[in-house]
Design a protein around this motif. Structure first.
Motif, PDB file in Angstrom:
ATOM      1  N   SER A   1     -39.583 -38.652  -7.506  1.00  0.00           N
ATOM      2  CA  SER A   1     -39.028 -38.603  -6.153  1.00  0.00           C
ATOM      3  C   SER A   1     -37.725 -37.816  -6.131  1.00  0.00           C
ATOM      4  O   SER A   1     -36.765 -38.166  -6.826  1.00  0.00           O
ATOM      5  CB  SER A   1     -38.777 -40.020  -5.633  1.00  0.00           C
ATOM      6  OG  SER A   1     -37.987 -39.984  -4.452  1.00  0.00           O
ATOM      7  N   MET A   2     -37.685 -36.783  -5.318  1.00  0.00           N
ATOM      8  CA  MET A   2     -36.459 -36.000  -5.164  1.00  0.00           C
ATOM      9  C   MET A   2     -35.406 -36.810  -4.418  1.00  0.00           C
ATOM     10  O   MET A   2     -34.219 -36.781  -4.765  1.00  0.00           O
ATOM     11  CB  MET A   2     -36.761 -34.703  -4.402  1.00  0.00           C
ATOM     12  CG  MET A   2     -35.548 -33.804  -4.186  1.00  0.00           C
ATOM     13  SD  MET A   2     -34.856 -33.207  -5.742  1.00  0.00           S
ATOM     14  CE  MET A   2     -36.172 -32.138  -6.299  1.00  0.00           C
ATOM     15  N   PHE A   3     -35.826 -37.550  -3.413  1.00  0.00           N
ATOM     16  CA  PHE A   3     -34.869 -38.296  -2.596  1.00  0.00           C
ATOM     17  C   PHE A   3     -34.152 -39.356  -3.432  1.00  0.00           C
ATOM     18  O   PHE A   3     -32.941 -39.567  -3.273  1.00  0.00           O
ATOM     19  CB  PHE A   3     -35.589 -38.937  -1.413  1.00  0.00           C
ATOM     20  CG  PHE A   3     -34.658 -39.398  -0.322  1.00  0.00           C
ATOM     21  CD1 PHE A   3     -33.951 -38.491   0.448  1.00  0.00           C
ATOM     22  CD2 PHE A   3     -34.481 -40.750  -0.075  1.00  0.00           C
ATOM     23  CE1 PHE A   3     -33.098 -38.913   1.455  1.00  0.00           C
ATOM     24  CE2 PHE A   3     -33.624 -41.183   0.925  1.00  0.00           C
ATOM     25  CZ  PHE A   3     -32.929 -40.254   1.700  1.00  0.00           C
ATOM     26  N   LEU A   4     -34.868 -40.012  -4.332  1.00  0.00           N
ATOM     27  CA  LEU A   4     -34.235 -41.013  -5.202  1.00  0.00           C
ATOM     28  C   LEU A   4     -33.201 -40.365  -6.121  1.00  0.00           C
ATOM     29  O   LEU A   4     -32.118 -40.901  -6.340  1.00  0.00           O
ATOM     30  CB  LEU A   4     -35.291 -41.743  -6.032  1.00  0.00           C
ATOM     31  CG  LEU A   4     -36.190 -42.740  -5.293  1.00  0.00           C
ATOM     32  CD1 LEU A   4     -37.224 -43.328  -6.244  1.00  0.00           C
ATOM     33  CD2 LEU A   4     -35.345 -43.846  -4.650  1.00  0.00           C
ATOM     34  N   LEU A   5     -33.529 -39.208  -6.663  1.00  0.00           N
ATOM     35  CA  LEU A   5     -32.588 -38.492  -7.525  1.00  0.00           C
ATOM     36  C   LEU A   5     -31.325 -38.108  -6.760  1.00  0.00           C
ATOM     37  O   LEU A   5     -30.200 -38.292  -7.252  1.00  0.00           O
ATOM     38  CB  LEU A   5     -33.253 -37.230  -8.088  1.00  0.00           C
ATOM     39  CG  LEU A   5     -32.353 -36.309  -8.927  1.00  0.00           C
ATOM     40  CD1 LEU A   5     -32.014 -36.982 -10.255  1.00  0.00           C
ATOM     41  CD2 LEU A   5     -33.033 -34.962  -9.163  1.00  0.00           C
TER      42      LEU A   5
ATOM     43  N   ASP B   1     -47.284 -27.339  -3.547  1.00  0.00           N
ATOM     44  CA  ASP B   1     -47.328 -28.421  -2.562  1.00  0.00           C
ATOM     45  C   ASP B   1     -46.262 -29.475  -2.857  1.00  0.00           C
ATOM     46  O   ASP B   1     -45.591 -29.975  -1.945  1.00  0.00           O
ATOM     47  CB  ASP B   1     -48.709 -29.077  -2.540  1.00  0.00           C
ATOM     48  CG  ASP B   1     -49.769 -28.178  -1.924  1.00  0.00           C
ATOM     49  OD1 ASP B   1     -49.401 -27.279  -1.143  1.00  0.00           O
ATOM     50  OD2 ASP B   1     -50.970 -28.362  -2.230  1.00  0.00           O
ATOM     51  N   ARG B   2     -46.087 -29.801  -4.142  1.00  0.00           N
ATOM     52  CA  ARG B   2     -45.071 -30.793  -4.493  1.00  0.00           C
ATOM     53  C   ARG B   2     -43.664 -30.228  -4.310  1.00  0.00           C
ATOM     54  O   ARG B   2     -42.731 -30.973  -3.985  1.00  0.00           O
ATOM     55  CB  ARG B   2     -45.275 -31.276  -5.933  1.00  0.00           C
ATOM     56  CG  ARG B   2     -46.566 -32.042  -6.153  1.00  0.00           C
ATOM     57  CD  ARG B   2     -46.734 -33.203  -5.163  1.00  0.00           C
ATOM     58  NE  ARG B   2     -45.643 -34.141  -5.194  1.00  0.00           N
ATOM     59  CZ  ARG B   2     -45.607 -35.242  -5.953  1.00  0.00           C
ATOM     60  NH1 ARG B   2     -46.623 -35.508  -6.754  1.00  0.00           N
ATOM     61  NH2 ARG B   2     -44.577 -36.045  -5.919  1.00  0.00           N
ATOM     62  N   GLN B   3     -43.504 -28.934  -4.507  1.00  0.00           N
ATOM     63  CA  GLN B   3     -42.205 -28.322  -4.236  1.00  0.00           C
ATOM     64  C   GLN B   3     -41.866 -28.394  -2.756  1.00  0.00           C
ATOM     65  O   GLN B   3     -40.702 -28.645  -2.386  1.00  0.00           O
ATOM     66  CB  GLN B   3     -42.191 -26.863  -4.708  1.00  0.00           C
ATOM     67  CG  GLN B   3     -42.004 -26.679  -6.190  1.00  0.00           C
ATOM     68  CD  GLN B   3     -41.582 -25.262  -6.527  1.00  0.00           C
ATOM     69  OE1 GLN B   3     -40.522 -24.806  -6.132  1.00  0.00           O
ATOM     70  NE2 GLN B   3     -42.435 -24.551  -7.250  1.00  0.00           N
ATOM     71  N   ILE B   4     -42.854 -28.147  -1.906  1.00  0.00           N
ATOM     72  CA  ILE B   4     -42.631 -28.258  -0.460  1.00  0.00           C
ATOM     73  C   ILE B   4     -42.200 -29.681  -0.116  1.00  0.00           C
ATOM     74  O   ILE B   4     -41.232 -29.907   0.642  1.00  0.00           O
ATOM     75  CB  ILE B   4     -43.901 -27.892   0.328  1.00  0.00           C
ATOM     76  CG1 ILE B   4     -44.211 -26.401   0.187  1.00  0.00           C
ATOM     77  CG2 ILE B   4     -43.748 -28.269   1.802  1.00  0.00           C
ATOM     78  CD1 ILE B   4     -43.256 -25.477   0.894  1.00  0.00           C
ATOM     79  N   GLU B   5     -42.896 -30.664  -0.685  1.00  0.00           N
ATOM     80  CA  GLU B   5     -42.545 -32.072  -0.449  1.00  0.00           C
ATOM     81  C   GLU B   5     -41.125 -32.362  -0.934  1.00  0.00           C
ATOM     82  O   GLU B   5     -40.352 -33.052  -0.257  1.00  0.00           O
ATOM     83  CB  GLU B   5     -43.549 -32.970  -1.165  1.00  0.00           C
ATOM     84  CG  GLU B   5     -43.329 -34.450  -0.922  1.00  0.00           C
ATOM     85  CD  GLU B   5     -44.358 -35.305  -1.638  1.00  0.00           C
ATOM     86  OE1 GLU B   5     -44.066 -36.505  -1.872  1.00  0.00           O
ATOM     87  OE2 GLU B   5     -45.440 -34.785  -1.974  1.00  0.00           O
ATOM     88  N   ALA B   6     -40.771 -31.816  -2.097  1.00  0.00           N
ATOM     89  CA  ALA B   6     -39.425 -32.030  -2.637  1.00  0.00           C
ATOM     90  C   ALA B   6     -38.367 -31.428  -1.713  1.00  0.00           C
ATOM     91  O   ALA B   6     -37.313 -32.038  -1.491  1.00  0.00           O
ATOM     92  CB  ALA B   6     -39.320 -31.412  -4.030  1.00  0.00           C
TER      93      ALA B   6
END
Length: 285
Positions: free
Chosen positions: A59-63, A81-86
């Motif tokens: 999770s980017m938000f947790l970091l 796709d995961r980069q976009i989510e991040a």
């Protein structure tokens, strides 16, 4: 003695990569700098300011909430796709922390469908490649949601003594192997040292907008690497000419309005000089 600007906590996403790690070494003496790594466990796991984070599963938000950075430099790689989510989570964090600034490392691929002329930061991006379209989507995400907190940094080919391209060239010279050059392709270029200096300036000046951090002149791809080779030594690789079309095409970024100060600009001749430095001299320095 260098005094750190402790109020600024910088997080380099992709801090273990070529560009990210060079930025870490440039900024660490001056700021509270943290970085992320994914695969190089042994190299970075013992460094307390490097944090294990893989975009595909973490999770980017947790970091971000754990580290609370005031500047985020995004140089991550991985599944698109995961980069976009991040980056959606980066936007979410930035909206909650409006003093936080985002620097996104983009590239010339955002213009790969515009090959007839060089591209400026005022031009509308247009790409035919998967990478280029992905970079455009992240740029738009940031500029549409947090424009007053975003700096887009578009880079051409990044050279320098330790760059992947020059390392590959030297290996081809040593082993008399094939090195591909593109005679009909006009490009701009820069060095990793200059990019780090320019981004340091952007952080210090709180600069926003779109910046093309590139040489102020252009060169044919083949001419650039033949000139670097001639300055490295007497041996040459097997140059293989690749023609993607019969016409001259451009993969060249140039700045128009958002220019660096003269002391922070670079020319192709300077790129050649720095990229052809003797490895032993560099290690001594």
């Amino acid at each position: 003695m260098i005094e750190r600007q402790s109020k600024q906590r910088i997080l380099i996403l992709g801090g273990s990569g070529f560009i990210g790690h060079a930025l870490y070494k440039e900024l660490f003496p001056y700021f509270d700098v943290h970085g992320t790594y994914c695969k190089q466990e042994g190299t970075f796991s013992e460094n307390k300011v490097f944090h294990h984070h893989c975009v595909e599963k973490d999770s980017m938000f947790l970091l971000l909430n754990k580290l609370r950075p005031t500047v985020i430099i995004s140089a991550i790689k991985g599944d698109y796709d995961r980069q976009i989510e991040a980056h959606c989570q980066i936007v979410e964090y930035a909206l909650l922390n409006q003093k936080c600034r985002i620097l996104y490392i983009s590239s010339s691929e955002v213009f790969d469908a515009k090959w007839r002329h060089p591209s400026y930061e005022t031009d509308e991006p247009l790409s035919e490649s998967t990478l280029g379209r992905f970079k455009i989507s992240v740029e738009k995400l940031l500029l549409e949601n947090i424009p007053s907190q975003t700096t887009i940094i578009r880079l051409p080919i990044v050279l320098g003594i330790n760059s992947p391209a020059i390392f590959h060239l030297r290996q081809c010279i040593r082993h008399k192997a094939t090195f591909e050059v593109f005679p009909n392709l006009v490009i701009t270029a820069t060095t990793i040292n200059k990019v780090c200096q320019q981004i340091h300036y952007i952080i210090n000046r709180s600069v926003l907008g779109i910046y093309h951090l590139t040489s102020n002149d252009m060169v044919h791809h083949e001419d650039l690497f033949r000139e670097i080779t001639s300055k490295i030594g007497d041996n040459i690789p097997i140059f293989k000419s690749v023609f993607t079309s019969n016409e001259v095409s451009y993969s060249a970024l140039l700045p128009k309005k958002n220019k660096m100060p003269k002391g922070n600009q670079i020319s192709i001749s300077e790129v050649i000089e720095e990229s052809s430095l003797n490895e032993e001299i560099v290690s001594i320095k």
